[in-house]
Design a protein around this motif. Structure first.
Motif, mmCIF file in Angstrom:
data_model
loop_
_atom_site.group_PDB
_atom_site.id
_atom_site.type_symbol
_atom_site.label_atom_id
_atom_site.label_comp_id
_atom_site.label_asym_id
_atom_site.label_seq_id
_atom_site.Cartn_x
_atom_site.Cartn_y
_atom_site.Cartn_z
ATOM 1 N N GLU A 69 0.841 -1.186 0.000
ATOM 2 C CA GLU A 69 0.000 0.000 0.000
ATOM 3 C C GLU A 69 0.880 1.242 0.000
ATOM 4 O OE1 GLU A 69 -2.776 -0.042 3.190
ATOM 5 O OE2 GLU A 69 -3.482 -2.056 2.734
ATOM 6 N N ALA A 70 0.291 2.339 -0.459
ATOM 7 C CA ALA A 70 1.013 3.605 -0.450
ATOM 8 C C ALA A 70 1.203 4.040 0.997
ATOM 9 C CB ALA A 70 0.234 4.651 -1.224
ATOM 10 N N PRO A 71 2.339 4.657 1.320
ATOM 11 C CA PRO A 71 2.561 5.095 2.706
ATOM 12 C C PRO A 71 1.534 6.160 3.105
ATOM 13 C CG PRO A 71 4.282 5.917 1.263
ATOM 14 C CD PRO A 71 3.434 4.980 0.451
ATOM 15 N N VAL A 72 1.138 6.126 4.374
ATOM 16 C CA VAL A 72 0.172 7.084 4.888
ATOM 17 C C VAL A 72 0.909 8.353 5.280
ATOM 18 C CG1 VAL A 72 -1.538 7.503 6.688
ATOM 19 C CG2 VAL A 72 -1.267 5.211 5.726
ATOM 20 N N THR A 73 0.432 9.479 4.798
ATOM 21 C CA THR A 73 1.044 10.754 5.166
ATOM 22 C C THR A 73 0.098 11.474 6.123
ATOM 23 O OG1 THR A 73 0.060 11.826 3.244
ATOM 24 C CG2 THR A 73 2.305 10.975 2.998
ATOM 25 N N VAL A 74 0.654 11.983 7.214
ATOM 26 C CA VAL A 74 -0.129 12.702 8.219
ATOM 27 C C VAL A 74 0.268 14.161 8.164
ATOM 28 C CG1 VAL A 74 -0.644 12.861 10.679
ATOM 29 C CG2 VAL A 74 -0.136 10.641 9.635
ATOM 30 N N PRO A 75 -0.730 15.055 8.025
ATOM 31 C CA PRO A 75 -0.408 16.490 8.008
ATOM 32 C C PRO A 75 0.211 16.929 9.336
ATOM 33 C CG PRO A 75 -2.706 16.102 7.353
ATOM 34 C CD PRO A 75 -2.150 14.813 7.822
ATOM 35 N N ASP A 76 1.042 17.973 9.298
ATOM 36 C CA ASP A 76 1.715 18.458 10.505
ATOM 37 C C ASP A 76 0.737 18.987 11.558
ATOM 38 O OD1 ASP A 76 4.162 17.788 9.457
ATOM 39 O OD2 ASP A 76 4.479 19.767 8.562
ATOM 40 N N ASP A 77 -0.404 19.518 11.131
ATOM 41 C CA ASP A 77 -1.361 20.126 12.075
ATOM 42 C C ASP A 77 -2.432 19.113 12.530
ATOM 43 O OD1 ASP A 77 -2.543 19.901 9.619
ATOM 44 O OD2 ASP A 77 -3.558 21.845 9.715
ATOM 45 N N ALA A 78 -2.241 17.828 12.274
ATOM 46 C CA ALA A 78 -3.208 16.823 12.685
ATOM 47 C C ALA A 78 -3.156 16.603 14.197
ATOM 48 C CB ALA A 78 -2.927 15.501 11.965
ATOM 49 N N MET A 79 -4.339 16.370 14.794
ATOM 50 C CA MET A 79 -4.423 16.134 16.238
ATOM 51 C C MET A 79 -4.722 14.667 16.499
ATOM 52 S SD MET A 79 -6.606 19.484 17.414
ATOM 53 C CE MET A 79 -7.146 18.656 18.853
ATOM 54 N N ALA A 80 -4.138 14.126 17.560
ATOM 55 C CA ALA A 80 -4.432 12.748 17.956
ATOM 56 C C ALA A 80 -5.765 12.725 18.681
ATOM 57 C CB ALA A 80 -3.333 12.219 18.856
#
Length: 82
Positions: A69-80
């Motif tokens: 699968e394509a790697p998952v990219t997480v935006p810098d401003d994402a909150m857990a």
């Protein structure tokens, strides 16, 4: 996923066997036609007498095919969330 193959006790062909719930060493032979392709009075093919029979599975690990699968990219401003 590749299922293990076992010999059908009735026709001795190599047939796939799926696992039986709660019995790790047992499997159920998949339904298959008899090698001589018998037919009933209405002309329908009859399954081999060994179809759906419970047999011992061969020891070893089953193979699971996984697609890359394509790697998952997480935006810098994402909150857990947790």
């Amino acid at each position: 996923m590749k299922l293990p193959r076992v010999k059908c006790p009735s026709c001795t062909r190599s047939i796939a066997a799926g696992m039986v719930a709660g019995r790790l060493s047992k499997g159920r032979i998949w339904r298959h036609d008899a090698p001589d392709a018998r037919r009933d009075a209405d002309g329908h093919l009859l399954s081999c007498a060994g179809s759906l029979e419970i047999v011992d599975l061969p020891y070893g690990q089953m193979e699971i095919e996984v697609e890359a699968e394509a790697p998952v990219t997480v935006p810098d401003d994402a909150m857990a969330l947790f």
